[in-house]
Scaffold this active site. Sequence first.
Site, short mmCIF file in Angstrom:
data_model
loop_
_atom_site.label_atom_id
_atom_site.label_comp_id
_atom_site.label_asym_id
_atom_site.label_seq_id
_atom_site.Cartn_x
_atom_site.Cartn_y
_atom_site.Cartn_z
N GLU A 22 9.20 1.24 11.04
CA GLU A 22 10.25 2.24 10.77
C GLU A 22 9.57 3.59 10.87
O GLU A 22 8.86 4.01 9.97
CB GLU A 22 10.80 2.04 9.34
CG GLU A 22 11.56 0.77 9.13
CD GLU A 22 12.94 0.80 9.79
OE1 GLU A 22 13.40 1.88 10.20
OE2 GLU A 22 13.54 -0.28 9.92
N CYS A 79 13.31 10.60 7.54
CA CYS A 79 12.95 10.15 8.88
C CYS A 79 14.06 10.40 9.90
O CYS A 79 13.80 10.72 11.04
CB CYS A 79 12.60 8.67 8.83
SG CYS A 79 13.85 7.72 7.96
N LYS A 133 0.87 -1.18 0.00
CA LYS A 133 0.00 0.00 0.00
C LYS A 133 0.91 1.23 0.00
O LYS A 133 1.46 1.61 1.03
CB LYS A 133 -0.88 -0.03 1.26
CG LYS A 133 -2.17 0.76 1.19
CD LYS A 133 -2.06 2.23 0.91
CE LYS A 133 -1.98 3.14 2.12
NZ LYS A 133 -1.82 4.56 1.72
N GLU A 160 8.43 16.09 15.48
CA GLU A 160 8.96 15.92 14.13
C GLU A 160 8.23 16.89 13.18
O GLU A 160 7.01 16.88 13.09
CB GLU A 160 8.72 14.48 13.67
CG GLU A 160 9.36 14.20 12.33
CD GLU A 160 9.13 12.75 11.86
OE1 GLU A 160 8.00 12.27 11.98
OE2 GLU A 160 10.10 12.14 11.37
#
Length: 499
Positions: free
Chosen positions: A267, A301, A192, A402
């Site tokens: 992750e 990331c 996906k 973040e």
Amino acid sequence: MNRNDLKSPIATHLLSAAANRLYIDGEWMDSASNAQLECVNPATGAVFAQVASGNTADVDLAVAAARRALDGPWRDMTPYERQAIILKLADLVDANFDDLCLLDSMEMGAPLQRLRANSRKRALGRLRFYAGMATAIHGHTIPNSAPGRVLTYTVREPIGVVAGIIPWNAPMTSAIWKIGPVLATGCTMVLKPAEQASLSCLMLAELITQAGVPAGVVNVVTGLGEATGAALAEHPGVNKVAFTGSHAVGQSIVRASAGNLKRVSLELGGKSPDIVFADADLDKAVPGAAMGVFGNTGQVCCAGTRLFVERKIYDEFVQRVARFGDGLRVGNGQDPAVEIGPVVSREQMERVLGYIDIGKREGARTISGGARITDGDLARGYFVKPTVFGDVEDGMRIATEEIFGPVVCAIPFDTLDEVERRANATAFGLGSGVWTRDINKAQRLSRTLHAGSVWVNCYNLMDPAVPFGGYGLSGYGREGGTEHLDEYLQTKAVWINAG
Ligand code: NAP
Ligand code: MG
């Protein structure tokens, strides 16, 4: 460059109105609802294609195809055959690389310059690494203390149907980081992609078939996270979810996985510290630290977004990082001269600009950037200036949350003990950097930083043979290295009583 520069028929087809399909059981299929998602070029704001939006019925079909494929010809392929297929796929990705990059660039904005330089090595390196691993999976023979002559050994078996759910910041290489271990271990999968960046994943599906992977082994269901993604995460026919994305969605995946106790690997994001000591080679540390945040427009990331700088050099260093950011060529990533593209979407731009406002209100000093770029053509796209905040305090939201944009928080420090404590004062733990010529400082911090990767005098280096992943809220499981294969395998113990 633009869509006219696409070379392969499949890439061109994917942009046509006739496409908009899911890839299930080796075939292009309409979605059950016929709903569509728009592909928007973030450099221009223009809609340039559509993809299908899958729902629960589509996910059911794809999972059923993946389950059938587990018991089909795929099961009986030898490791050498799987290896040959992955190597063939690597060659096909190589041959079609420009198109895959152009699709990614048009969808999520990444500069072609960067994709061609970094992603080729990453994509091909990963596939060739997993090709090697396909023939390196083995169990053990274990001496036991059972009465009689009983042989015991372990067999490593594929975990089964994997749901790969990925974000938009590096679509092709993220997909390959799921596809590689699936093919190496003999699993099957439903992929996906992110709603903002699906096209290169659809193109990969076609290349996978051309490489000789049997139908149903890799299926791609495009669609929305809350529909397609959530349906996969809770599906009883899925054995493992390999997820890359935000920690909030990661937490919902863990909850959704409980029904059939799926294996989960996560992750997730981070707020990674990058620590610069006064004794570092500053000519290397300035570009290293700057690109550790501004690369891919901050949508990385493990970006080193908390830049701790020893007070003695703080002002000079921060000014140099700001000048480096100001000097980067920001623009439409399809222009091969551009170094930094737009952020992925209007929504993401507003989120990043929202954080910039929060930083200003919190009292951080804007040293450079701090605004949208509205010059000329760039006004149509979602461009944010590379931004350096100074005088940032540890508790500020810009220093703890973040942002996922080109924004760095520069924070002064005085001592090693202090920076060690402050760098670790985060719930995340993905990347970390140390710039110093002092081996003792490097040694100590590489031992004490709470993070899955520590880069000393470099930042964000990656290699398929080296495991990458998080501590704490940055997730669990590793991608890369032999650890990665373990995530896709389960162990069976066999006892043979020889009487
Ligand atoms: P995201 O919002 O968490 O989405 C990631 C994927 O999950 C997308 O495909 C998304 O679909 C899907 N999703 C959303 N809600 C879901 C749900 N309830 N159930 C199942 N799937 C769902 O992340 P993003 O904004 O795309 O990407 C940025 C994040 O990814 C950042 O936090 C970044 O740090 C992280 N990231 C981590 C790594 C790593 O290796 N550690 C690498 C790259 C990025 P939609 O696209 O439709 O929302
Ligand atoms: Mg999302």
